[in-house]
Design an enzyme around this catalytic site. Structure first.
Site, PDB file in Angstrom:
ATOM      1  NE  ARG A  17      -4.128  -1.516   2.283  1.00 15.50           N
ATOM      2  CZ  ARG A  17      -5.156  -0.979   1.609  1.00 15.50           C
ATOM      3  NH1 ARG A  17      -5.018   0.152   0.982  1.00 15.50           N
ATOM      4  NH2 ARG A  17      -6.306  -1.586   1.546  1.00 15.50           N
ATOM      5  CB  CYS A  18      -0.157   4.690  -0.771  1.00 15.09           C
ATOM      6  SG  CYS A  18       0.504   6.361  -0.877  1.00 15.09           S
ATOM      7  N   PRO A  19       2.702   4.397   1.003  1.00 12.00           N
ATOM      8  CG  PRO A  19       4.477   5.613   2.015  1.00 12.00           C
ATOM      9  CD  PRO A  19       3.242   4.778   2.329  1.00 12.00           C
ATOM     10  CG  ASP A  44      -2.338   1.475  -3.205  1.00 16.08           C
ATOM     11  OD1 ASP A  44      -3.568   1.444  -3.003  1.00 16.08           O
ATOM     12  OD2 ASP A  44      -1.600   2.356  -2.746  1.00 16.08           O
TER      13      ASP A  44
END
Length: 80
Positions: A17-19, A44
């Protein structure tokens, strides 16, 4: 998968997932020389906007992007 040429390095950021996808891409790009290309795979959904913004902000062109049937997003960035 599309036919790709001149890919110097590949990063598998699927499941992250981000980042994390951007951070891994940034680290991989730093190891490349100007003009070399990086292929990143990410799942993502935010990565579509994230990689476009990353390319604009860093000046590393987003050469190509697509999403395959499995929902994996693929990005080709070129080191400036």
């Amino acid at each position: 998968m599309r036919e790709l040429q001149d890919i110097a390095r590949e990063v598998d950021a699927t499941g992250l997932r981000c980042p994390q996808p951007i951070l891994r891409a940034k680290k991989a790009l730093m190891a490349l020389t100007s003009g070399q290309q990086l292929l990143v795979h990410a799942t993502d959904s935010g990565s579509l906007q994230d990689f476009a913004a990353f390319a604009r902000q860093t000046g590393n062109p987003l050469v190509q992007q697509w999403t395959d049937e499995a929902g994996v997003h693929h990005f080709v960035l070129q080191r400036r």
